[in-house]
Design a protein around this motif. Structure first.
Motif, PDB file in Angstrom:
ATOM      1  N   LYS A  96     -10.770  -5.090  11.480  1.00 13.21           N
ATOM      2  CA  LYS A  96     -12.087  -5.458  10.954  1.00 13.21           C
ATOM      3  C   LYS A  96     -11.968  -6.531   9.878  1.00 13.21           C
ATOM      4  CE  LYS A  96     -15.929  -3.577   8.245  1.00 13.21           C
ATOM      5  NZ  LYS A  96     -16.984  -4.255   8.998  1.00 13.21           N
ATOM      6  N   VAL A  97     -11.016  -6.366   8.957  1.00 14.98           N
ATOM      7  CA  VAL A  97     -10.845  -7.328   7.865  1.00 14.98           C
ATOM      8  C   VAL A  97     -10.429  -8.693   8.401  1.00 14.98           C
ATOM      9  CG1 VAL A  97      -9.515  -7.866   5.792  1.00 14.98           C
ATOM     10  CG2 VAL A  97     -10.317  -5.541   6.173  1.00 14.98           C
ATOM     11  N   PHE A  98      -9.468  -8.707   9.334  1.00 12.36           N
ATOM     12  CA  PHE A  98      -8.997  -9.978   9.886  1.00 12.36           C
ATOM     13  C   PHE A  98     -10.097 -10.690  10.666  1.00 12.36           C
ATOM     14  CE2 PHE A  98      -4.333  -8.331  10.148  1.00 12.36           C
ATOM     15  CZ  PHE A  98      -4.284  -8.321   8.762  1.00 12.36           C
ATOM     16  N   SER A  99     -10.867  -9.940  11.457  1.00  8.44           N
ATOM     17  CA  SER A  99     -11.931 -10.565  12.251  1.00  8.44           C
ATOM     18  C   SER A  99     -13.002 -11.180  11.358  1.00  8.44           C
ATOM     19  CB  SER A  99     -12.550  -9.530  13.196  1.00  8.44           C
ATOM     20  OG  SER A  99     -13.206  -8.501  12.466  1.00  8.44           O
ATOM     21  N   GLU A 100     -13.343 -10.512  10.266  1.00  7.19           N
ATOM     22  CA  GLU A 100     -14.339 -11.067   9.355  1.00  7.19           C
ATOM     23  C   GLU A 100     -13.802 -12.303   8.630  1.00  7.19           C
ATOM     24  OE1 GLU A 100     -15.394  -7.793   6.880  1.00  7.19           O
ATOM     25  OE2 GLU A 100     -16.709  -6.876   8.391  1.00  7.19           O
ATOM     26  N   ALA A 101     -12.497 -12.292   8.319  1.00 11.76           N
ATOM     27  CA  ALA A 101     -11.894 -13.481   7.703  1.00 11.76           C
ATOM     28  C   ALA A 101     -11.881 -14.646   8.683  1.00 11.76           C
ATOM     29  CB  ALA A 101     -10.474 -13.159   7.248  1.00 11.76           C
ATOM     30  N   ILE A 102     -11.630 -14.362   9.956  1.00 16.35           N
ATOM     31  CA  ILE A 102     -11.637 -15.413  10.980  1.00 16.35           C
ATOM     32  C   ILE A 102     -13.045 -15.992  11.144  1.00 16.35           C
ATOM     33  CG2 ILE A 102     -11.358 -15.828  13.453  1.00 16.35           C
ATOM     34  CD1 ILE A 102      -9.022 -13.812  13.373  1.00 16.35           C
ATOM     35  N   GLU A 103     -14.055 -15.131  11.155  1.00 19.30           N
ATOM     36  CA  GLU A 103     -15.437 -15.613  11.292  1.00 19.30           C
ATOM     37  C   GLU A 103     -15.866 -16.442  10.088  1.00 19.30           C
ATOM     38  OE1 GLU A 103     -17.526 -12.246  14.160  1.00 19.30           O
ATOM     39  OE2 GLU A 103     -17.688 -12.042  11.981  1.00 19.30           O
ATOM     40  N   ALA A 104     -15.251 -16.187   8.917  1.00 19.16           N
ATOM     41  CA  ALA A 104     -15.600 -16.938   7.711  1.00 19.16           C
ATOM     42  C   ALA A 104     -14.735 -18.183   7.528  1.00 19.16           C
ATOM     43  CB  ALA A 104     -15.462 -16.033   6.487  1.00 19.16           C
ATOM     44  N   SER A 105     -13.856 -18.482   8.474  1.00 17.87           N
ATOM     45  CA  SER A 105     -12.981 -19.645   8.349  1.00 17.87           C
ATOM     46  C   SER A 105     -13.787 -20.937   8.453  1.00 17.87           C
ATOM     47  CB  SER A 105     -11.892 -19.600   9.425  1.00 17.87           C
ATOM     48  OG  SER A 105     -12.467 -19.623  10.719  1.00 17.87           O
ATOM     49  N   GLU A 106     -13.217 -22.029   7.959  1.00 15.46           N
ATOM     50  CA  GLU A 106     -13.879 -23.332   7.931  1.00 15.46           C
ATOM     51  C   GLU A 106     -14.026 -23.882   9.348  1.00 15.46           C
ATOM     52  OE1 GLU A 106     -15.805 -26.539   7.025  1.00 15.46           O
ATOM     53  OE2 GLU A 106     -15.271 -25.067   5.487  1.00 15.46           O
ATOM     54  N   PRO A 143      -3.321 -16.276   4.368  1.00 17.94           N
ATOM     55  CA  PRO A 143      -3.308 -15.587   3.065  1.00 17.94           C
ATOM     56  C   PRO A 143      -4.013 -14.244   3.094  1.00 17.94           C
ATOM     57  CG  PRO A 143      -3.813 -17.908   2.782  1.00 17.94           C
ATOM     58  CD  PRO A 143      -3.855 -17.651   4.253  1.00 17.94           C
ATOM     59  N   THR A 144      -5.143 -14.164   3.812  1.00 17.47           N
ATOM     60  CA  THR A 144      -5.851 -12.893   3.929  1.00 17.47           C
ATOM     61  C   THR A 144      -5.033 -11.875   4.707  1.00 17.47           C
ATOM     62  OG1 THR A 144      -7.982 -14.025   3.872  1.00 17.47           O
ATOM     63  CG2 THR A 144      -7.968 -11.793   4.754  1.00 17.47           C
ATOM     64  N   ILE A 145      -4.390 -12.315   5.792  1.00 17.76           N
ATOM     65  CA  ILE A 145      -3.567 -11.414   6.592  1.00 17.76           C
ATOM     66  C   ILE A 145      -2.425 -10.841   5.755  1.00 17.76           C
ATOM     67  CG2 ILE A 145      -1.944 -11.324   8.517  1.00 17.76           C
ATOM     68  CD1 ILE A 145      -3.731 -13.278  10.009  1.00 17.76           C
ATOM     69  N   VAL A 146      -1.745 -11.698   5.019  1.00 21.38           N
ATOM     70  CA  VAL A 146      -0.618 -11.245   4.209  1.00 21.38           C
ATOM     71  C   VAL A 146      -1.090 -10.315   3.098  1.00 21.38           C
ATOM     72  CG1 VAL A 146       1.206 -11.995   2.639  1.00 21.38           C
ATOM     73  CG2 VAL A 146       0.756 -13.272   4.738  1.00 21.38           C
ATOM     74  N   SER A 147      -2.157 -10.713   2.401  1.00 22.86           N
ATOM     75  CA  SER A 147      -2.636  -9.939   1.261  1.00 22.86           C
ATOM     76  C   SER A 147      -3.076  -8.543   1.676  1.00 22.86           C
ATOM     77  CB  SER A 147      -3.800 -10.675   0.584  1.00 22.86           C
ATOM     78  OG  SER A 147      -4.287  -9.933  -0.507  1.00 22.86           O
ATOM     79  N   TYR A 148      -3.894  -8.453   2.712  1.00 25.10           N
ATOM     80  CA  TYR A 148      -4.399  -7.140   3.132  1.00 25.10           C
ATOM     81  C   TYR A 148      -3.323  -6.313   3.830  1.00 25.10           C
ATOM     82  CZ  TYR A 148      -9.255  -7.851   1.822  1.00 25.10           C
ATOM     83  OH  TYR A 148     -10.414  -8.026   1.100  1.00 25.10           O
ATOM     84  N   SER A 149      -2.388  -6.962   4.493  1.00 26.56           N
ATOM     85  CA  SER A 149      -1.293  -6.215   5.125  1.00 26.56           C
ATOM     86  C   SER A 149      -0.431  -5.538   4.075  1.00 26.56           C
ATOM     87  CB  SER A 149      -0.441  -7.151   5.984  1.00 26.56           C
ATOM     88  OG  SER A 149      -1.203  -7.713   7.033  1.00 26.56           O
ATOM     89  N   LEU A 150      -0.121  -6.269   3.012  1.00 24.33           N
ATOM     90  CA  LEU A 150       0.677  -5.679   1.935  1.00 24.33           C
ATOM     91  C   LEU A 150      -0.104  -4.597   1.197  1.00 24.33           C
ATOM     92  CD1 LEU A 150       2.355  -8.895   0.495  1.00 24.33           C
ATOM     93  CD2 LEU A 150       3.391  -7.153   1.943  1.00 24.33           C
ATOM     94  N   LEU A 151      -1.416  -4.824   1.035  1.00 22.49           N
ATOM     95  CA  LEU A 151      -2.250  -3.811   0.384  1.00 22.49           C
ATOM     96  C   LEU A 151      -2.268  -2.523   1.193  1.00 22.49           C
ATOM     97  CD1 LEU A 151      -4.288  -2.977  -1.823  1.00 22.49           C
ATOM     98  CD2 LEU A 151      -6.087  -3.974  -0.392  1.00 22.49           C
ATOM     99  N   ARG A 152      -2.405  -2.648   2.500  1.00 19.82           N
ATOM    100  CA  ARG A 152      -2.429  -1.451   3.341  1.00 19.82           C
ATOM    101  C   ARG A 152      -1.058  -0.777   3.383  1.00 19.82           C
ATOM    102  NH1 ARG A 152      -6.344   1.487   3.621  1.00 19.82           N
ATOM    103  NH2 ARG A 152      -5.066   2.622   5.117  1.00 19.82           N
ATOM    104  N   PHE A 153       0.010  -1.563   3.274  1.00 22.77           N
ATOM    105  CA  PHE A 153       1.342  -0.954   3.219  1.00 22.77           C
ATOM    106  C   PHE A 153       1.476  -0.081   1.983  1.00 22.77           C
ATOM    107  CE2 PHE A 153       5.756  -1.505   1.538  1.00 22.77           C
ATOM    108  CZ  PHE A 153       6.334  -0.543   2.353  1.00 22.77           C
ATOM    109  N   GLU A 154       1.030  -0.584   0.826  1.00 30.17           N
ATOM    110  CA  GLU A 154       1.064   0.219  -0.397  1.00 30.17           C
ATOM    111  C   GLU A 154       0.246   1.493  -0.223  1.00 30.17           C
ATOM    112  OE1 GLU A 154      -0.279  -2.181  -3.631  1.00 30.17           O
ATOM    113  OE2 GLU A 154       0.897  -3.908  -2.992  1.00 30.17           O
TER     114      GLU A 154
END
Length: 369
Positions: A261-271, A299-310
């Motif tokens: 869900k997070v990645f898809s919303e980031a993709i839809e908000a891309s330039e 950057p969003t993929i990396v940031s949220y992936s690491l957040l979910r890992f924690e």
């Protein structure tokens, strides 16, 4: 004459209809909050009124004479219990070697066990016997005192906890890694702008294909994150049995739903300009995604992936409560045995490990953001 602009002039003008809608919304929200406050019996003063209970739960209580007398009585019975168990084991071994027709009945067997236990008890070394009683007395008195502090610091137990904690971290690593691998392709088929690149065209077939893909993938992601990891772990434990693999699967499915869900919303908000520039060169859908979309959302993929890992490290700890391995399995066992100080040690170890992981993830995040 030039008139200065004030903050009131910049504020949006509310029409009477919008004012009514906002008023109704405010009243509704206030009513819901008041109703839920009463329904849930929220009372901040309860914490203060129960402060003594909290102190005793965390740091233990003072033992009285009754506790000491009871502990001493139970401790004195321990040598007798040990002798009975040893006698039972020896008699059972002796009777197992006899033919079925020569085995004594239940009453005779118990008499033999009692007689052998008395002999064992009489032959016990008085010094060792008293040492056993004293150790049991201290253990029982400490159990009655309770409390989480001070934590357990015995080296052998710290070693076993560290091994279990390592298993928890490995569960989080694999659950998160599999989720990221699965969430990226799912997110592409859950983003409307990417679906227009994958299935371009304004015909009924193409529009239907895009809508079906969007709807199906979105609902799948909703269902994946709709159930808590603990519930999923219970199901996988029932299916494949106890162990960390059940926890990995539970984390994998739940985290896939969140990251998708997070990645898809980031993709839809891309330039869109960058996407159009790559499309105008005649590139295919794969090239557009690889060279225009993914670099923007990386950057969003990396940031949220690491957040979910924690977060999954903490979640993996709880999954052990249902038999999904890791340090949570030990923690649940110690809680059932009222060994709160050992639980406290494991909690401290989890907090320290999460802090270390957070620090390392922050360092790694800086290379991509």
């Amino acid at each position: 004459m030039h008139q200065e602009t004030t903050l009131e002039d910049l504020a949006p003008r509310l029409t009477p209809r919008r004012k009514i809608i906002l008023t109704v919304m405010g009243i509704t929200i206030a009513a819901i909050l008041i109703f839920s406050y009463i329904w849930c019996d929220i009372n901040p003063f309860k914490i203060w009124n129960k402060r003594q209970n909290a102190f005793e739960y965390l740091f233990g209580r003072q033992t009285d004479e009754i506790d000491k007398k009871t502990a001493k009585l139970h401790a004195k019975r321990l040598p007798e219990i040990i002798a009975m168990e040893e006698a039972r084991r020896d008699i059972d071994k002796k009777h197992d070697a006899l033919p079925a027709d020569q085995k004594p009945d239940y009453r005779r067997r118990n008499v033999e066990i009692e007689n052998l236990a008395k002999k064992m008890l009489a032959n016990q070394d008085p010094i060792e016997k008293q040492k056993t009683i004293d150790e049991e007395y201290i253990r029982l008195l400490d159990e009655k005192r309770g409390g989480f502090f001070p934590p357990e610091t015995h080296s052998s137990k710290l070693k076993s906890y560290s091994i279990a904690l390592l298993e928890t971290v490995m569960m989080a690593i694999w659950g998160s890694l599999l989720a990221v691998i699965a969430a990226i392709p799912f997110s592409l088929f859950a983003a409307k702008n990417i679906l227009k690149i994958i299935a371009p065209g304004d015909s009924f077939f193409h529009r239907s294909l895009r809508w079906i893909s969007y709807f199906v993938v979105r609902r799948f992601l909703d269902s994946a994150r709709g159930f808590n990891e603990f519930v999923m772990a219970l199901m996988f434990v029932a299916i494949i049995g106890l162990g960390p693999f059940a926890g990995i699967l539970a984390l994998f499915i739940h985290t896939t739903g969140i990251l998708g869900k997070v990645f898809s919303e980031a993709i839809e908000a891309s330039e869109p300009g960058q996407v159009e520039a790559v499309v105008s060169t005649g590139s295919g859908a794969g090239q557009v995604i690889s060279f225009s979309v993914i670099p923007q959302v990386m950057p969003t993929i990396v940031s949220y992936s690491l957040l979910r890992f924690e977060s999954n490290v903490r979640s993996a700890t709880i999954l052990g409560f249902c038999g999904a391995g890791g340090i949570g399995f030990l923690m649940f066992d110690k809680l059932n045995g009222y060994l709160y100080r050992e639980v406290c040690t494991m909690m401290i170890m989890v907090i320290i490990s999460v802090s270390i992981i957070d620090f390392l993830c922050g360092k790694l995040r800086n290379y991509f953001i």
